[in-house]
Design a protein around this motif. Sequence first.
Motif, short mmCIF file in Angstrom:
data_model
loop_
_atom_site.label_atom_id
_atom_site.label_comp_id
_atom_site.label_asym_id
_atom_site.label_seq_id
_atom_site.Cartn_x
_atom_site.Cartn_y
_atom_site.Cartn_z
N MET A 1 0.84 -1.17 0.00
CA MET A 1 0.00 0.00 0.00
C MET A 1 0.89 1.24 0.00
O MET A 1 1.96 1.25 0.60
CB MET A 1 -0.90 0.00 1.24
N LEU A 2 0.40 2.29 -0.67
CA LEU A 2 1.12 3.55 -0.66
C LEU A 2 0.72 4.38 0.55
O LEU A 2 -0.44 4.36 0.97
CB LEU A 2 0.81 4.34 -1.94
N TYR A 3 1.69 5.10 1.07
CA TYR A 3 1.47 6.00 2.21
C TYR A 3 2.11 7.35 1.92
O TYR A 3 3.21 7.42 1.37
CB TYR A 3 2.10 5.44 3.48
N VAL A 4 1.41 8.41 2.29
CA VAL A 4 1.97 9.75 2.27
C VAL A 4 2.46 10.06 3.68
O VAL A 4 1.70 9.88 4.65
CB VAL A 4 0.93 10.81 1.84
N ILE A 5 3.70 10.48 3.78
CA ILE A 5 4.29 10.87 5.06
C ILE A 5 4.51 12.38 4.99
O ILE A 5 5.31 12.85 4.19
CB ILE A 5 5.61 10.12 5.32
N ASP A 6 3.76 13.12 5.80
CA ASP A 6 3.76 14.59 5.78
C ASP A 6 4.39 15.07 7.07
O ASP A 6 3.82 14.91 8.16
CB ASP A 6 2.32 15.06 5.64
N CYS A 7 5.58 15.65 6.96
CA CYS A 7 6.35 16.07 8.13
C CYS A 7 6.49 17.60 8.15
O CYS A 7 6.87 18.19 7.13
CB CYS A 7 7.74 15.46 8.10
N PHE A 57 4.67 0.49 1.57
CA PHE A 57 4.95 -0.43 2.66
C PHE A 57 3.79 -1.41 2.79
O PHE A 57 2.66 -1.11 2.36
CB PHE A 57 5.11 0.32 3.99
N ASP A 58 4.04 -2.55 3.41
CA ASP A 58 2.99 -3.54 3.61
C ASP A 58 1.99 -3.12 4.67
O ASP A 58 0.79 -3.38 4.55
CB ASP A 58 3.59 -4.90 3.97
N THR A 59 2.50 -2.49 5.74
CA THR A 59 1.63 -2.17 6.87
C THR A 59 1.95 -0.78 7.43
O THR A 59 3.06 -0.26 7.22
CB THR A 59 1.80 -3.18 8.02
N LEU A 60 1.01 -0.24 8.17
CA LEU A 60 1.23 1.02 8.87
C LEU A 60 2.39 0.89 9.85
O LEU A 60 3.20 1.80 10.00
CB LEU A 60 -0.04 1.46 9.59
N SER A 61 2.49 -0.25 10.47
CA SER A 61 3.60 -0.50 11.41
C SER A 61 4.95 -0.37 10.71
O SER A 61 5.90 0.18 11.28
CB SER A 61 3.44 -1.88 12.04
N ASP A 62 5.04 -0.86 9.48
CA ASP A 62 6.29 -0.73 8.71
C ASP A 62 6.62 0.73 8.45
O ASP A 62 7.79 1.13 8.52
CB ASP A 62 6.18 -1.47 7.38
N VAL A 63 5.60 1.54 8.13
CA VAL A 63 5.82 2.98 7.90
C VAL A 63 6.29 3.65 9.19
O VAL A 63 7.23 4.45 9.18
CB VAL A 63 4.54 3.68 7.41
N VAL A 82 2.47 13.17 9.96
CA VAL A 82 1.16 12.60 9.67
C VAL A 82 1.35 11.56 8.58
O VAL A 82 1.93 11.85 7.53
CB VAL A 82 0.15 13.69 9.23
N ILE A 83 0.85 10.35 8.84
CA ILE A 83 0.95 9.25 7.88
C ILE A 83 -0.46 8.93 7.41
O ILE A 83 -1.35 8.69 8.23
CB ILE A 83 1.58 8.01 8.54
N ARG A 84 -0.63 8.92 6.07
CA ARG A 84 -1.95 8.62 5.51
C ARG A 84 -1.83 7.57 4.42
O ARG A 84 -0.98 7.71 3.52
CB ARG A 84 -2.54 9.88 4.88
N PRO A 85 -2.68 6.55 4.44
CA PRO A 85 -2.74 5.65 3.28
C PRO A 85 -3.20 6.45 2.06
O PRO A 85 -4.00 7.39 2.18
CB PRO A 85 -3.80 4.62 3.68
N TRP A 86 -2.69 6.09 0.89
CA TRP A 86 -2.96 6.87 -0.31
C TRP A 86 -3.09 5.94 -1.50
O TRP A 86 -2.42 4.91 -1.59
CB TRP A 86 -1.80 7.84 -0.52
N ARG A 87 -3.97 6.32 -2.44
CA ARG A 87 -4.13 5.56 -3.68
C ARG A 87 -3.93 6.49 -4.86
O ARG A 87 -4.62 7.51 -4.96
CB ARG A 87 -5.51 4.91 -3.75
N LYS A 88 -3.04 6.14 -5.74
CA LYS A 88 -2.82 6.91 -6.95
C LYS A 88 -4.00 6.67 -7.89
O LYS A 88 -4.37 5.53 -8.15
CB LYS A 88 -1.52 6.50 -7.63
#
Length: 92
Positions: A1-7, A57-63, A82-88
Amino acid sequence: MLYVIDCTDKAAHLQTRLDNRDAHLSYLEGFARQLVMAGPFLSESGDMIGSMLIMEFDTLSDVEHFCAGDPYQLADLFSSVVIRPWRKTLPA
């Protein structure tokens, strides 16, 4: 799954960012297969004030594990992450 990491950087922490930039970029090299895109947010004057990464990443825990090991995080640069799952969707 894709994740956006906004710092978001803490105010007046540009030097912390600059002092740890090489280590941060080296850290990202170790995750090249997961990295879709990344770059800094900029102030109106062009100073770096945060980071945005899109990673797979496979999981939120991995992120979360990835974020915890980032040299920027270890240097206490961020006021928020802020970590958000994302879909292109586009472009297809």
